[in-house]
Design a protein around this motif. Structure first.
Motif, PDB file in Angstrom:
ATOM      1  N   SER A  27      18.834  70.469  44.044  1.00 21.90           N
ATOM      2  CA  SER A  27      18.922  71.828  43.505  1.00 21.90           C
ATOM      3  C   SER A  27      19.911  71.873  42.332  1.00 21.90           C
ATOM      4  CB  SER A  27      19.330  72.815  44.598  1.00 21.90           C
ATOM      5  OG  SER A  27      20.498  72.370  45.215  1.00 21.90           O
ATOM      6  N   GLY A  28      19.545  72.663  41.321  1.00 23.72           N
ATOM      7  CA  GLY A  28      20.391  72.794  40.135  1.00 23.72           C
ATOM      8  C   GLY A  28      20.122  71.738  39.078  1.00 23.72           C
ATOM      9  N   ALA A  29      19.182  70.813  39.357  1.00 27.67           N
ATOM     10  CA  ALA A  29      18.907  69.733  38.396  1.00 27.67           C
ATOM     11  C   ALA A  29      17.427  69.664  38.052  1.00 27.67           C
ATOM     12  CB  ALA A  29      19.343  68.402  38.987  1.00 27.67           C
ATOM     13  N   VAL A  30      17.137  69.213  36.829  1.00 29.88           N
ATOM     14  CA  VAL A  30      15.739  68.895  36.480  1.00 29.88           C
ATOM     15  C   VAL A  30      15.686  67.495  35.884  1.00 29.88           C
ATOM     16  CG1 VAL A  30      14.903  71.256  36.064  1.00 29.88           C
ATOM     17  CG2 VAL A  30      15.954  69.973  34.182  1.00 29.88           C
ATOM     18  N   LEU A  31      14.575  66.815  36.120  1.00 30.32           N
ATOM     19  CA  LEU A  31      14.366  65.513  35.486  1.00 30.32           C
ATOM     20  C   LEU A  31      13.826  65.768  34.086  1.00 30.32           C
ATOM     21  CD1 LEU A  31      14.349  62.398  35.772  1.00 30.32           C
ATOM     22  CD2 LEU A  31      11.961  62.580  36.487  1.00 30.32           C
ATOM     23  N   ALA A  32      14.593  65.346  33.047  1.00 36.22           N
ATOM     24  CA  ALA A  32      14.188  65.635  31.665  1.00 36.22           C
ATOM     25  C   ALA A  32      13.678  64.393  30.944  1.00 36.22           C
ATOM     26  CB  ALA A  32      15.369  66.229  30.906  1.00 36.22           C
TER      27      ALA A  32
END
Ligand SMILES: NC(=O)c1ccc[n+]([C@@H]2O[C@H](COP(=O)([O-])OP(=O)(O)OC[C@H]3O[C@@H](n4cnc5c(N)ncnc54)[C@H](O)[C@@H]3O)[C@@H](O)[C@H]2O)c1
Length: 335
Positions: A27-32
């Motif tokens: 939670s709070g992260a995205v794979l960019a």
């Protein structure tokens, strides 16, 4: 705002971390973005994870202002350089264990991380495993009295390929280092000396790299406690991680061989499925350590396990390797 992460290295563990990020398990992260120099690897992963950015060159990530944090899961021999480049570009850093293979690089890393004012968490994931976390809570609550003996067993179902072993830093640095870290954490004490032994029992190709597939480290702690740590790549039945801490008033066992809480009974007896690999055993821990990392990035907090722990654990592993090579007990200098 979500923390935009790039995963560097998409091998046995990097792919697992990337998959957790892509599946919104952190939670709070995205794979960019994903990076791997192997032909087609990053592009294929980016397509699978539905992300637009991929590269074969880590510099593309370091120089990308859209990336907030890097998850470094490249071969151990590349960690120091990756950390320094990431820090200089202001990225928050999660790096797999070990921090590096050379002690002189540790001080440089610690200085760069400090100067660049970035966060650095090292992937000693056992601290985040629910069973180890509960054991820590029980020990701190005084439930076994004063810890006096640590016993660690880490057995892998087989060996990674020769190319991995070649760059791994040898058994004490690659495998036993997990037990050195969790032993320090659970015993609440520092390892003060090591006496290490080992042998090749099955994987003769390791001799070329002066490595072994079976090892034992006998340790003394500065608290007066002692312990022994087994590491093996010869476990044909599965991935076997067990720990025991004996205290003055009791003992704690951590770990099980059971993959699921299911037992099959038939006329031949009873059987259950054994945990097959580290990705299965530590699935929760790999997720929880990244959740902790992202919280630290969001709140600008120091992670539970930092580059300083990375240095201390490396000192122990190097002392154990020296002990194995020389046949003598080696005092751990302490960072
Ligand atoms: N915490 C744990 O339980 C655990 C378990 C396994 C591995 N590890 C650590 O993770 C790291 C990777 O191990 P692995 O087993 O996934 O290795 P691996 O050999 O399976 O994968 C490494 C990947 O990194 C890629 N790579 C090589 N150079 C690169 C570079 N310059 N930039 C980007 N990618 C690069 C390779 O092409 C490969 O795909 C090691 O440091 C290892 O010690 C930790």
């Amino acid at each position: 705002m979500a923390i935009r992460c790039a995963v560097l290295g998409l091998g046995r563990l990097g792919y697992h971390h990337a998959k957790n990020l892509a599946a919104h398990q952190i939670s709070g992260a995205v794979l960019a973005s994903v990076v791997d120099p192997m032909e087609g690897r990053a592009e294929q992963a980016a397509r699978e994870f539905g992300i637009g950015k991929w590269s074969r060159n880590p510099d593309d990530v370091f120089q990308d202002p859209d990336i907030d944090a890097v998850i470094i899961v490249t071969p151990t021999s590349t960690h120091a350089e990756m950390i320094k480049r990431a820090a200089k570009h202001g990225k928050a850093i999660f790096v797999e264990k070990p921090l590096t293979q050379h002690l002189d690089e540790c001080d440089e890393i610690i200085q760069v991380v400090k100067d660049c004012k970035v966060i650095c968490q090292v992937g000693f994931m056992r601290r985040f495993d629910p069973a180890y976390a509960e054991a820590k809570r029980r020990i701190e609550a005084g439930d076994i009295g004063k810890p006096i003996y640590f016993k660690g067993i880490t057995r892998d179902a087989g060996s990674p390929p020769a190319e991995f072993i070649k760059h791994s830093g040898r058994m004490f640095l690659d495998v036993s280092i997990h037990d050195y870290d969790i032993a320090r954490y659970l015993m609440g004490a520092e390892i003060s000396s090591v006496s290490a032994h080992g042998r090749v029992l099955l994987h003769s190709f390791m001799e070329e790299f002066r490595d072994v597939d079976q090892a034992i480290t006998y340790v003394h702690f500065d608290s007066g406690a002692a312990g022994d740590i087994e590491a093996s790549r010869n476990s044909p039945y599965g991935h076997d991680i067990r720990t025991e801490i004996i205290g003055t008033e009791g003992s704690i066992f951590i770990g099980t061989l059971r993959n699921q809480n299911v037992t099959l009974l038939n006329s031949k007896g009873s059987t259950y499925e054994i945990i097959p690999d580290f990705q299965t055993r530590f699935h929760d821990a790999y997720r929880l350590e990244l959740i902790h990392f992202i919280e630290c990035v969001q709140n600008n907090q120091t992670p539970k396990v930092t580059e300083r722990d990375g240095k201390i654990n490396l000192e122990i592993a190097i002392a154990a390797t020296e002990s194995f090579d020389s046949g003598k007990t080696v005092v751990v200098k302490g960072g």
